[in-house]
Write a protein that holds these residues in place. Structure first.
Motif, PDB file in Angstrom:
ATOM      1  N   GLN A 376      -7.422   0.193   6.507  1.00  0.00           N
ATOM      2  CA  GLN A 376      -6.466  -0.591   7.292  1.00  0.00           C
ATOM      3  C   GLN A 376      -5.055  -0.449   6.742  1.00  0.00           C
ATOM      4  O   GLN A 376      -4.091  -0.283   7.494  1.00  0.00           O
ATOM      5  CB  GLN A 376      -6.873  -2.066   7.284  1.00  0.00           C
ATOM      6  N   ALA A 377      -4.935  -0.530   5.415  1.00  0.00           N
ATOM      7  CA  ALA A 377      -3.610  -0.437   4.792  1.00  0.00           C
ATOM      8  C   ALA A 377      -2.978   0.926   5.058  1.00  0.00           C
ATOM      9  O   ALA A 377      -1.794   1.016   5.425  1.00  0.00           O
ATOM     10  CB  ALA A 377      -3.722  -0.694   3.290  1.00  0.00           C
ATOM     11  N   TYR A 378      -3.754   1.992   4.884  1.00  0.00           N
ATOM     12  CA  TYR A 378      -3.213   3.339   5.121  1.00  0.00           C
ATOM     13  C   TYR A 378      -2.831   3.526   6.588  1.00  0.00           C
ATOM     14  O   TYR A 378      -1.819   4.167   6.899  1.00  0.00           O
ATOM     15  CB  TYR A 378      -4.239   4.398   4.712  1.00  0.00           C
ATOM     16  N   ARG A 379      -3.617   2.970   7.482  1.00  0.00           N
ATOM     17  CA  ARG A 379      -3.295   3.095   8.918  1.00  0.00           C
ATOM     18  C   ARG A 379      -1.983   2.374   9.238  1.00  0.00           C
ATOM     19  O   ARG A 379      -1.183   2.844  10.051  1.00  0.00           O
ATOM     20  CB  ARG A 379      -4.436   2.544   9.770  1.00  0.00           C
ATOM     21  N   HIS A 380      -1.770   1.203   8.614  1.00  0.00           N
ATOM     22  CA  HIS A 380      -0.512   0.490   8.814  1.00  0.00           C
ATOM     23  C   HIS A 380       0.661   1.315   8.296  1.00  0.00           C
ATOM     24  O   HIS A 380       1.730   1.346   8.915  1.00  0.00           O
ATOM     25  CB  HIS A 380      -0.546  -0.861   8.102  1.00  0.00           C
ATOM     26  N   ALA A 381       0.459   1.997   7.160  1.00  0.00           N
ATOM     27  CA  ALA A 381       1.522   2.850   6.608  1.00  0.00           C
ATOM     28  C   ALA A 381       1.887   3.954   7.597  1.00  0.00           C
ATOM     29  O   ALA A 381       3.072   4.264   7.796  1.00  0.00           O
ATOM     30  CB  ALA A 381       1.065   3.454   5.279  1.00  0.00           C
ATOM     31  N   ILE A 382       0.882   4.537   8.232  1.00  0.00           N
ATOM     32  CA  ILE A 382       1.127   5.609   9.204  1.00  0.00           C
ATOM     33  C   ILE A 382       1.838   5.071  10.442  1.00  0.00           C
ATOM     34  O   ILE A 382       2.683   5.743  11.031  1.00  0.00           O
ATOM     35  CB  ILE A 382      -0.205   6.302   9.564  1.00  0.00           C
ATOM     36  N   GLU A 383       1.501   3.817  10.828  1.00  0.00           N
ATOM     37  CA  GLU A 383       2.211   3.197  11.951  1.00  0.00           C
ATOM     38  C   GLU A 383       3.691   3.047  11.646  1.00  0.00           C
ATOM     39  O   GLU A 383       4.539   3.230  12.513  1.00  0.00           O
ATOM     40  CB  GLU A 383       1.610   1.818  12.258  1.00  0.00           C
ATOM     41  N   VAL A 384       4.006   2.713  10.402  1.00  0.00           N
ATOM     42  CA  VAL A 384       5.406   2.551   9.999  1.00  0.00           C
ATOM     43  C   VAL A 384       6.103   3.904   9.966  1.00  0.00           C
ATOM     44  O   VAL A 384       7.236   4.051  10.429  1.00  0.00           O
ATOM     45  CB  VAL A 384       5.503   1.854   8.619  1.00  0.00           C
ATOM     46  N   ASN A 385       5.436   4.915   9.410  1.00  0.00           N
ATOM     47  CA  ASN A 385       6.034   6.251   9.300  1.00  0.00           C
ATOM     48  C   ASN A 385       4.936   7.306   9.332  1.00  0.00           C
ATOM     49  O   ASN A 385       4.185   7.458   8.377  1.00  0.00           O
ATOM     50  CB  ASN A 385       6.841   6.355   7.999  1.00  0.00           C
ATOM     51  N   LYS A 386       4.873   8.032  10.439  1.00  0.00           N
ATOM     52  CA  LYS A 386       3.829   9.054  10.600  1.00  0.00           C
ATOM     53  C   LYS A 386       4.025  10.238   9.651  1.00  0.00           C
ATOM     54  O   LYS A 386       3.145  11.080   9.526  1.00  0.00           O
ATOM     55  CB  LYS A 386       3.804   9.552  12.053  1.00  0.00           C
ATOM     56  N   ARG A 387       5.175  10.301   8.978  1.00  0.00           N
ATOM     57  CA  ARG A 387       5.428  11.403   8.056  1.00  0.00           C
ATOM     58  C   ARG A 387       5.000  11.079   6.626  1.00  0.00           C
ATOM     59  O   ARG A 387       5.255  11.875   5.716  1.00  0.00           O
ATOM     60  CB  ARG A 387       6.927  11.761   8.058  1.00  0.00           C
ATOM     61  N   ASP A 388       4.361   9.960   6.411  1.00  0.00           N
ATOM     62  CA  ASP A 388       3.966   9.577   5.047  1.00  0.00           C
ATOM     63  C   ASP A 388       2.682  10.303   4.657  1.00  0.00           C
ATOM     64  O   ASP A 388       1.580   9.867   4.986  1.00  0.00           O
ATOM     65  CB  ASP A 388       3.778   8.058   4.964  1.00  0.00           C
ATOM     66  N   TYR A 389       2.844  11.418   3.963  1.00  0.00           N
ATOM     67  CA  TYR A 389       1.679  12.238   3.602  1.00  0.00           C
ATOM     68  C   TYR A 389       0.719  11.476   2.694  1.00  0.00           C
ATOM     69  O   TYR A 389      -0.488  11.713   2.702  1.00  0.00           O
ATOM     70  CB  TYR A 389       2.131  13.540   2.929  1.00  0.00           C
ATOM     71  N   ARG A 390       1.247  10.540   1.884  1.00  0.00           N
ATOM     72  CA  ARG A 390       0.384   9.810   0.945  1.00  0.00           C
ATOM     73  C   ARG A 390      -0.648   8.973   1.690  1.00  0.00           C
ATOM     74  O   ARG A 390      -1.789   8.824   1.241  1.00  0.00           O
ATOM     75  CB  ARG A 390       1.232   8.912   0.037  1.00  0.00           C
ATOM     76  N   TRP A 392      -1.867   9.631   4.794  1.00  0.00           N
ATOM     77  CA  TRP A 392      -2.855  10.567   5.360  1.00  0.00           C
ATOM     78  C   TRP A 392      -3.821  11.039   4.274  1.00  0.00           C
ATOM     79  O   TRP A 392      -5.034  11.097   4.484  1.00  0.00           O
ATOM     80  CB  TRP A 392      -2.147  11.777   5.986  1.00  0.00           C
ATOM     81  N   TYR A 393      -3.257  11.364   3.113  1.00  0.00           N
ATOM     82  CA  TYR A 393      -4.081  11.829   1.990  1.00  0.00           C
ATOM     83  C   TYR A 393      -5.016  10.707   1.518  1.00  0.00           C
ATOM     84  O   TYR A 393      -6.193  10.949   1.216  1.00  0.00           O
ATOM     85  CB  TYR A 393      -3.158  12.279   0.851  1.00  0.00           C
ATOM     86  N   GLY A 394      -4.494   9.486   1.465  1.00  0.00           N
ATOM     87  CA  GLY A 394      -5.314   8.332   1.073  1.00  0.00           C
ATOM     88  C   GLY A 394      -6.473   8.101   2.030  1.00  0.00           C
ATOM     89  O   GLY A 394      -7.598   7.799   1.613  1.00  0.00           O
ATOM     90  N   LEU A 395      -6.209   8.271   3.338  1.00  0.00           N
ATOM     91  CA  LEU A 395      -7.294   8.135   4.322  1.00  0.00           C
ATOM     92  C   LEU A 395      -8.358   9.205   4.094  1.00  0.00           C
ATOM     93  O   LEU A 395      -9.559   8.931   4.191  1.00  0.00           O
ATOM     94  CB  LEU A 395      -6.729   8.241   5.743  1.00  0.00           C
ATOM     95  N   GLY A 396      -7.911  10.414   3.800  1.00  0.00           N
ATOM     96  CA  GLY A 396      -8.869  11.489   3.506  1.00  0.00           C
ATOM     97  C   GLY A 396      -9.736  11.144   2.311  1.00  0.00           C
ATOM     98  O   GLY A 396     -10.965  11.314   2.343  1.00  0.00           O
ATOM     99  N   GLN A 397      -9.138  10.605   1.254  1.00  0.00           N
ATOM    100  CA  GLN A 397      -9.896  10.218   0.053  1.00  0.00           C
ATOM    101  C   GLN A 397     -10.884   9.100   0.363  1.00  0.00           C
ATOM    102  O   GLN A 397     -12.012   9.090  -0.142  1.00  0.00           O
ATOM    103  CB  GLN A 397      -8.931   9.766  -1.044  1.00  0.00           C
ATOM    104  N   THR A 398     -10.440   8.152   1.206  1.00  0.00           N
ATOM    105  CA  THR A 398     -11.313   7.024   1.550  1.00  0.00           C
ATOM    106  C   THR A 398     -12.545   7.501   2.303  1.00  0.00           C
ATOM    107  O   THR A 398     -13.677   7.098   1.990  1.00  0.00           O
ATOM    108  CB  THR A 398     -10.543   6.001   2.421  1.00  0.00           C
ATOM    109  N   TYR A 399     -12.340   8.373   3.276  1.00  0.00           N
ATOM    110  CA  TYR A 399     -13.488   8.882   4.037  1.00  0.00           C
ATOM    111  C   TYR A 399     -14.347   9.834   3.194  1.00  0.00           C
ATOM    112  O   TYR A 399     -15.528  10.004   3.472  1.00  0.00           O
ATOM    113  CB  TYR A 399     -13.009   9.567   5.322  1.00  0.00           C
ATOM    114  N   GLU A 400     -13.747  10.413   2.160  1.00  0.00           N
ATOM    115  CA  GLU A 400     -14.529  11.225   1.231  1.00  0.00           C
ATOM    116  C   GLU A 400     -15.520  10.334   0.474  1.00  0.00           C
ATOM    117  O   GLU A 400     -16.677  10.708   0.277  1.00  0.00           O
ATOM    118  CB  GLU A 400     -13.585  11.932   0.258  1.00  0.00           C
TER     119      GLU A 400
END
Length: 581
Positions: A376-390, A392-400
């Motif tokens: 949820q937190a990472y998704r909110h970050a992406i809503e604020v700025n879709k260019r925040d690679y951290r 996207w990377y955090g979501l990848g780690q979470t699903y890993e």
């Protein structure tokens, strides 16, 4: 010659100073304080003007005179954050200035009510469920005025903000461009536009006015789009043009170095910044991120520095977003993740659009194994700025962690698109491809990670292990050799645990290839590591048993394999990319 061209582009610095002083006055009158602050900091970096050269007062129209009393009264209420009261006394005013303050008061009133509604009743993760109820009404009214071409630069900016808040992003971009063309010196409009630009092609397609402030915008955009080389060149040009004293430029260069993980250079600039402006809070959350990362990259404790920074900011203003993020980083460094998450939540109560706080809170939830809250937190970050690679990377780690490799692949791809030359993204992509049994793609990612500069020194190791699993012994040996050379060249061989793995494999590989001298060197090196000592000794015994039977010319372990007269073929990037298992 370059300097002359730049100066001609910027024109007279005294004229720029005049323009800045004028726009500061316009912004202050309308309560647009962040833009006034930015322009003031920039003006302070330029030489003062003589009294006779100061710009004249803004034009005062007949409508301004009629609305003067109501505007003055409403502005006093506005400054005290009594937005509804300010709007009430401005209703019916005719001047452009009063109309902007009337609409802006209504907008801020809606924002304040939205924030008040969320602070006590909901946690920060649910903030997105509450809306500013005034937005739709404001859009309808501003749309009519816009169609009639009755909006000035400031009101166009407000219209763009309303459209962005309603997720009408395409229309918002058009209106922000219009606002910039109407009032090029309003930095707030440029900043809002920057948040909506997703790639360099979109940036180039915009019709922006040719004005000196465009260079600041382009430098900012290059930083946001991870085009750091271009950004640093732009900022250097601005310094040479006469803005060498600008704390804004120093902070932006520090942020640019932070983005390319040049930690020492970024820290030096932030320390310089604090010397020039010791009570500055802006960007101090980024400074704390650097201190945090420095602890893990160099194994050097930065706890005292981070602790001092946190205490210093609390003394200045404990209720600033940046202060909360710095304290959160301090507790995170002490592995007190619950406390860290609490301070990031506080930051988000103060500003729900704080990108860094959302991302950092996601990291803390990951540490606490709370994957759903992290997502949820990472998704909110992406809503604020879709260019925040951290994020996207955090979501990848979470699903890993959740063992969902297809989701991992999607989010790691997004992170890689934003940071194409970041080896961490490439290694993560390679691991996802490997889990999905797409070995060819995995090999490409690992080799690319090594080619762009593997910061974690793991890409070659993973590539070697993949070749090993596929029984591609020559390729595995080549990668292990390159890995060992890479580690030894950095002087990290004693700290890096996986060196023993590479030496074990190479020892066995050379032994099977009847290259006993090379195998002996690897076996002797294995004896330096606890986990490989017994295997090294066993291999040495095997070599001694057959040494009298076979004799081979010795070779230096640390010369490339292509220089050794062995059946091992050299693996080039081209061979690797085109290789099929």
């Amino acid at each position: 010659m370059k300097m002359a061209a730049l100066c001609s582009e910027f024109g007279d610095l005294a004229q720029i100073k005049k323009q800045l002083i004028s726009v500061i006055s316009l912004c202050k009158e309308r309560g647009v304080l962040h833009s006034a602050k930015w322009a003031s900091e920039l003006a302070f970096a330029l030489d003062p003007l003589p009294k006779d050269n100061l710009p004249p007062e803004p034009a005062f129209t007949e409508e301004d005179a009629q609305d003067l009393d109501a505007f003055t009264l409403a502005k006093s209420y506005f400054d005290l954050k009594e937005y509804d009261r300010a709007a009430y006394f401005l209703k019916g005013c005719c001047s452009q200035k009063a109309y902007f303050l009337y609409m802006y008061s209504r907008y801020l009133s809606g924002e304040k009510k939205k924030d008040d509604e969320t602070v006590d009743s909901l946690g920060p993760l649910e903030k997105g469920q509450v809306r500013n109820e005034a937005l739709r009404e404001l859009r309808v009214e501003l749309s009519k005025k816009h169609t009639a071409r009755e909006l000035d630069g400031f009101t166009l900016y407000l219209y763009g903000v309303v459209l962005r808040k309603l997720d009408l992003l395409k229309e918002a971009v058009e209106v922000f461009v219009e606002a910039i063309q109407a009032l090029p010196l309003h930095w707030g409009a440029w900043l809002e536009l920057s948040n909506l630009i997703t790639n360099i092609e979109m940036l180039k397609s915009l019709s922006l006015p040719d004005c000196w402030i465009k260079d600041f915008f382009m430098a900012h955009m290059y930083t946001e789009l991870q085009m750091i080389k271009e950004a640093l060149q732009k900022y250097q040009n601005l310094i040479e043009a006469g803005f060498s004293k600008s704390t804004y430029i120093i902070s932006q260069i520090a942020v640019a170095y932070h983005n390319i993980r040049d930690i020492d250079q970024a820290l030096a600039l932030f320390n310089e910044l604090r010397e020039h402006d010791p009570y500055r809070i802006d960007n101090m959350d980024t400074f704390s991120n650097l201190l945090y990362v420095k602890c893990f990259v160099s194994l050097q404790s930065m706890k005292p520095e981070l602790s001092y920074l946190a205490h210093n900011l609390v003394e200045i203003d404990k209720y600033r977003v940046e202060t909360c993020c710095v304290i959160g980083n301090y507790y995170s460094l002490r592995s007190q993740h619950e406390k860290a998450a609490l301070y990031f939540q506080r930051a988000l109560k103060l500003n729900p659009r704080c990108l860094g706080a959302w991302t950092l809170m996601g990291h803390e939830y990951m540490e606490m194994k709370n994957t759903s809250a992290a997502i949820q937190a990472y998704r909110h970050a992406i809503e604020v700025n879709k260019r925040d690679y951290r994020a996207w990377y955090g979501l990848g780690q979470t699903y890993e962690i959740l063992k969902m490799p297809f989701y991992c692949l999607y989010y790691y791809r997004k992170a890689h698109q934003l940071r194409p030359n970041d080896s961490r993204m490439l290694v993560a992509l390679g691991e996802s491809y490997e889990k999905l049994s797409q070995q060819v793609e995995a090999k490409k990612c690992y080799w690319r990670a090594y080619s762009v500069g593997d910061v974690e020194k793991m890409a070659l190791l993973k590539l070697a292990k993949l070749h090993e699993q596929l029984n591609e012994s020559d390729d595995a040996a080549q990668c292990y050799m390159l890995y060992i050379q890479d580690i030894f060249s950095c002087g990290e061989q004693l700290e890096h645990a996986e060196v023993s793995t590479a030496l074990r494999y190479l020892g066995q590989y050379y032994f099977k290839s009847k290259l006993y001298d090379e195998a002996s060197i690897c076996a002797q090196r294995c004896c330096d590591y606890n986990d490989a000592r017994e295997e090294g000794k066993a291999l040495l015994r095997q070599i001694s048993q057959v040494r009298d039977q076979v004799e081979t010319p010795s070779a230096d372990l640390f010369t490339p394999l292509s220089n050794i007269n062995t059946p091992v073929r050299r693996v080039s990037p081209l061979n690797l990319i085109s290789f099929t298992p």
